[in-house]
Design an enzyme around this catalytic site. Structure first.
Site, PDB file in Angstrom:
ATOM      1  N   LYS A  53      21.588  42.214  52.753  1.00  0.00           N
ATOM      2  CA  LYS A  53      21.962  41.144  52.265  1.00  0.00           C
ATOM      3  C   LYS A  53      21.427  39.190  52.593  1.00  0.00           C
ATOM      4  CE  LYS A  53      26.558  41.673  51.683  1.00  0.00           C
ATOM      5  NZ  LYS A  53      27.416  42.366  51.679  1.00  0.00           N
ATOM      6  N   LEU A 195      39.089  31.777  42.712  1.00  0.00           N
ATOM      7  CA  LEU A 195      37.869  32.135  41.732  1.00  0.00           C
ATOM      8  C   LEU A 195      38.239  33.060  40.759  1.00  0.00           C
ATOM      9  CD1 LEU A 195      35.520  33.807  42.367  1.00  0.00           C
ATOM     10  CD2 LEU A 195      34.837  32.223  43.985  1.00  0.00           C
ATOM     11  N   GLU A 197      35.938  36.632  38.365  1.00  0.00           N
ATOM     12  CA  GLU A 197      34.378  36.715  38.547  1.00  0.00           C
ATOM     13  C   GLU A 197      33.878  36.354  36.870  1.00  0.00           C
ATOM     14  OE1 GLU A 197      34.579  41.047  40.126  1.00  0.00           O
ATOM     15  OE2 GLU A 197      34.867  40.377  41.391  1.00  0.00           O
ATOM     16  N   ASN A 253      48.260  35.733  41.601  1.00  0.00           N
ATOM     17  CA  ASN A 253      47.845  37.433  40.503  1.00  0.00           C
ATOM     18  C   ASN A 253      48.872  38.191  39.846  1.00  0.00           C
ATOM     19  OD1 ASN A 253      45.189  35.887  41.413  1.00  0.00           O
ATOM     20  ND2 ASN A 253      45.053  37.771  43.026  1.00  0.00           N
ATOM     21  N   PHE A 294      45.417  35.747  29.151  1.00  0.00           N
ATOM     22  CA  PHE A 294      46.197  36.767  29.793  1.00  0.00           C
ATOM     23  C   PHE A 294      47.579  37.801  29.311  1.00  0.00           C
ATOM     24  CE2 PHE A 294      43.976  38.196  33.820  1.00  0.00           C
ATOM     25  CZ  PHE A 294      43.060  36.323  34.068  1.00  0.00           C
ATOM     26  N   GLY A 298      45.206  45.757  26.284  1.00  0.00           N
ATOM     27  CA  GLY A 298      44.419  47.403  25.948  1.00  0.00           C
ATOM     28  C   GLY A 298      44.184  47.807  26.937  1.00  0.00           C
ATOM     29  N   CYS A 305      40.827  43.169  42.868  1.00  0.00           N
ATOM     30  CA  CYS A 305      41.834  41.964  43.128  1.00  0.00           C
ATOM     31  C   CYS A 305      42.946  41.839  42.578  1.00  0.00           C
ATOM     32  CB  CYS A 305      41.201  40.066  42.151  1.00  0.00           C
ATOM     33  SG  CYS A 305      39.600  39.821  42.994  1.00  0.00           S
ATOM     34  N   LYS A 308      44.051  45.953  43.860  1.00  0.00           N
ATOM     35  CA  LYS A 308      45.020  45.581  45.383  1.00  0.00           C
ATOM     36  C   LYS A 308      46.227  44.427  45.874  1.00  0.00           C
ATOM     37  CE  LYS A 308      42.377  41.917  47.485  1.00  0.00           C
ATOM     38  NZ  LYS A 308      42.653  41.246  48.405  1.00  0.00           N
TER      39      LYS A 308
END
Ligand code: UGA
Length: 518
Positions: A53, A195, A197, A253, A294, A298, A305, A308
């Site tokens: 990596k 942040l 994705e 979250n 949000f 669907g 994230c 979990k």
């Protein structure tokens, strides 16, 4: 470290002293953070134990899909401000502020967070910290974790119990004293990351807020210096204690997951009376107290994230004796998982109850568009459920195919729709990539066996597809095809959350002992 406005302004304008930054863990969060902090003008050295990596990043290659990040990586490598290493000794020597960005995935044996990578990173770094510096946790952790890490740093970092070690730290000591003047020894701060994705660069360069969990004004000052260019944009800074900072992330979250499951619960009710959840959501969104973000119904939320984090939050609340306060999150998770079954039911009902040997064209593998992440992806989970019924499933995704192949090998994959559309009995849209929304239903209609489309993300223009002769169905919308109710205790035969298509793919961002994405 001074916290005065003039110091911040000086740092922001590039005339003040800037702390040298390190980033520990170059997975999704760490690689993005390292690149963006270099873009903001800092000298950044990032470490990972995964040599391949580090080689790829050093060569200007991002090991995952994220719009705009590769260009920024290459530009900042070229300036010399951004470097990568596998040496912890090097980062300990280099850094004034160390950002810990390792992952805290779901434990394989339960709902709690696996902190082994985080603990391993601290245990490896701390004994090398011989001069004053700030360690900043960015990983998502259960409340109370930071306090334990602060204790570990106090115990393990030589700078915290050896005045001689601090004084002998070498030629850099004078400069470091200017940059972190008030930091006595090694201190900890917690700075959760928000942040998304697909928007990681913009979210890091222009966050909507900064949360600093600190235990001293000196730690706050050092963090302010490390974020001076961001603060200069007028981004709000919330300064608080460790536990509140940790909780802000899990609460955020959880709230987002709750909004999604709320609208998906409404979709279930809409399905029972043939009402329209999209119109319902739109009507709700005009109430500014509710808002429209949000609230897209669907097939539910997935990724590395939200699922979990709500589970780890429940597990931690149980440990703290306040499990009852978060009992609703179990229901949020259940509603979310039920969406996957409902989509399967809808496909089955539309195909007269028979899925075995049907040719199904599944559009999407990633957990959301603009990502190659398949961890706990609703799309792959539904593809798996469909395949387990005996259907012949082909999955198309523009970028997530390599990860999906590893996570769910039992189905066929393609990167283009046209190549695999022949003889399809149904098209099932599960990730709302723009490419899929732009498909020409008339052209596709000439290739498939049966013009049946199930739009599980409400991404297609239903009228256009109907006009092209398709039967268009979408969950939570009037269909004329009402699936039978899901039994409350329906056995789950989908992908288990902690071991499903999340496993190997890009979650192996950094090998043990330093771990995965937060
Ligand atoms: C999420 C949070 O949004 C970030 O703020 C947080 O920093 C990040 O987790 C993290 O903890 O690292 P992310 O996982 O990138 O970000 O994805 P989201 O954009 O939140 O989407 C999550 C899932 O919800 C996706 O599967 C998406 O398709 C689904 N979703 C989202 C819906 O089903 N409906 C919506 O209205 C919105």
């Amino acid at each position: 470290m001074s916290t005065s406005d003039s110091d911040e302004d000086a740092a922001a304008s590039g005339t003040g002293l800037r702390p040298r930054l390190t980033v520990i863990g170059t997975g999704y969060l760490g690689a993005t953070h390292a690149v963006c902090m270099a873009e903001l003008g800092f000298e950044v050295l990032a470490v990972d134990v995964d040599h391949s990596k580090i080689s790829r990043l050093s060569a200007g290659e991002i090991p995952f899909f994220e719009p705009d990040l590769a260009d920024l990586l290459r530009a900042n490598l070229a300036t010399g401000r951004l470097r990568f290493t596998t040496s912890f000794e090097e980062i300990a020597e280099f850094g004034d502020v160390h950002f810990v960005c390792v992952g805290t995935p779901q434990r394989p044996d339960g709902y709690g967070a696996d902190l082994s990578h985080l603990n391993a990173a601290i245990e490896r770094l701390a004994p090398m910290l011989t001069r004053p510096c700030l360690v900043v946790g960015k990983s998502t952790v259960p409340a109370g974790t930071a306090a334990g890490i602060a204790r570990a740093l106090a115990r393990l970092a030589p700078a915290n119990h050896s005045a001689a070690a601090t004084a002998d730290a070498g030629a850099d000591a004078e400069t470091d004293a200017d940059i972190v003047p008030d930091l006595a020894g090694v201190q900890l701060a917690w700075n959760p990351e928000f942040l998304r994705e697909g928007f990681a660069v913009a979210d890091t360069l222009h966050p909507d807020r900064l949360v600093f969990g600190v235990a001293s004004p000196a730690a706050e000052g050092a963090l302010r210096a490390a974020f001076a260019p961001v603060i200069a944009q007028g981004v709000p800074v919330i300064v608080t204690d460790y536990a509140t900072a940790e909780l802000v992330k899990t609460a955020a979250n959880s709230f987002l997951a709750t909004k999604i499951s709320f609208i998906n619960a409404m979709a279930e009710v809409c399905e029972a009376v043939d009402a329209d959840v999209l119109t319902l959501a739109e009507a709700l969104s005009h109430d500014v107290r509710i808002g429209g973000n949000f609230l897209r119904p669907g097939v539910g939320f997935g990724g590395g994230c939200l699922p979990k984090d709500i589970r780890a939050f429940q597990a931690r609340a149980d440990e703290l004796g306040v499990g009852v306060a978060l009992r609703f999150l179990r229901e949020i998770d259940e509603i979310n998982n039920r969406r996957r079954d409902r989509v399967v039911d809808l496909v089955s009902a539309a195909l007269d109850g028979t899925l075995a040997h049907r040719r199904l064209l599944v559009l999407g593998a990633a957990f959301k568009p603009n990502s190659d992440d398949v961890r706990d992806s609703p799309a792959l989970a539904v593809a798996d459920l469909l395949a387990r019924t005996g259907a012949d499933v082909t999955v198309v995704d523009p970028v997530a195919t390599p990860n999906a192949r590893r996570a769910l090998p039992g189905v066929t994959y393609s990167e283009t729709v046209e190549d695999v559309a022949a003889d399809a009995d149904a098209v099932v849209l599960l990730t709302e990539w723009r490419q899929f929304a732009e498909l020409d239903p008339a052209r596709l209609g000439q290739l498939v066996r049966r013009k049946l489309v199930i739009d599980a993300r409400h991404a297609l223009d239903g009228d256009r597809w109907r006009q092209a002769g398709w039967v268009y169905l979408a969950p939570g919308r009037p269909t004329g095809v009402i699936p039978s109710p899901v039994p409350e205790q329906r056995p789950r035969f989908g992908l288990p959350a902690a071991t499903g298509p999340d496993a190997a793919a890009r979650d192996a961002e950094i090998e043990a002992p330093v771990g995965r994405r937060s």
